[in-house]
Design an enzyme around this catalytic site. Structure first.
Site, PDB file in Angstrom:
ATOM      1  N   TYR A  19       0.727  -1.161  -0.077  1.00 49.39           N
ATOM      2  CA  TYR A  19      -0.024  -0.007  -0.038  1.00 49.39           C
ATOM      3  C   TYR A  19       0.889   1.169  -0.105  1.00 49.39           C
ATOM      4  O   TYR A  19       0.785   1.985  -0.751  1.00 49.39           O
ATOM      5  CB  TYR A  19      -1.067  -0.053   1.265  1.00 49.39           C
ATOM      6  N   GLU A  41     -11.292   5.744   5.051  1.00 49.71           N
ATOM      7  CA  GLU A  41     -10.807   6.632   6.269  1.00 49.71           C
ATOM      8  C   GLU A  41     -12.008   6.788   7.371  1.00 49.71           C
ATOM      9  O   GLU A  41     -11.865   6.822   8.469  1.00 49.71           O
ATOM     10  CB  GLU A  41     -10.385   7.999   5.651  1.00 49.71           C
ATOM     11  N   TRP A  49      -5.039   1.587  10.392  1.00 46.21           N
ATOM     12  CA  TRP A  49      -5.254   1.433   9.000  1.00 46.21           C
ATOM     13  C   TRP A  49      -5.061   0.177   8.436  1.00 46.21           C
ATOM     14  O   TRP A  49      -5.722  -0.204   7.388  1.00 46.21           O
ATOM     15  CB  TRP A  49      -4.402   2.408   8.624  1.00 46.21           C
TER      16      TRP A  49
END
Length: 188
Positions: A19, A41, A49
């Protein structure tokens, strides 16, 4: 790519590193992708995350490939179905806010021609190049994320506090917060 210097926050997990290497901080101008990151988000608020990244494909499947036009028209039945989906974060407020945010996303598109035009206007259309030496010392918010958060909330968006907005700005390349010695710093 393991010999390359990366930002410290992504080290040790292949999914996180991929990522970081391929997406994080790359400027995004496509409304569909911007909306995907907004959804992710939103669900990340209060969580790590990496948790969201591990569930990303489940989110994609559950939320019709992040198609904001479909999401804006979700029925109560579909919302209840999502709340039973163990593959995603089953937070009632976050699921419902995704529907509301999709509706408001479309309104902004109608007003500005695209959501991208709207959101990138907060940085004059150009990514901000920060000089982060240690990700642990990077700010969680800035005056720009404060202003954007305030504006989105005023328009009715949910789960768009300044920290969430700043993370969105980092993810979509509005801000380059790669550490200066990271191999991606000069690439994005």
């Amino acid at each position: 790519m393991s010999d390359k210097k990366r930002c410290g926050w992504c080290m040790g997990d292949p999914l996180y590193e991929a990522y970081h290497d391929e997406e994080w901080g790359v400027p995004v101008y496509d409304d569909a992708t911007i909306f995907e990151f907004l959804v992710l988000e939103t669900f990340q608020a209060g969580l790590s995350w990496i948790t969201i990244l591990r569930k990303r494909e489940n989110f994609r499947k559950a939320f019709d490939d992040f198609n904001y036009k479909k999401i804006a028209n979700y029925s109560e039945e579909k919302i209840q179905e999502l709340l039973q989906d163990a593959g995603i974060i089953r937070n009632k407020l976050k699921v419902r806010s995704t529907v509301t945010n999709a509706q408001l996303f479309i309104k902004i598109q109608q007003e500005f021609g695209s959501f991208s035009n709207y959101i990138w206007g907060f940085v004059d259309g150009t990514p901000i190049q920060n000089a982060v030496v240690d990700y642990k010392k990077a700010p969680p918010t800035t005056p720009i994320s404060d202003a954007l958060s305030k504006e989105l909330k005023k328009r009715g968006f949910k789960f768009v506090g300044s920290t969430v907005v700043y993370a969105h700005m980092q993810a979509t390349g509005m801000i380059n917060d790669h550490e200066v010695d990271c191999f991606r710093y000069y690439e994005v």
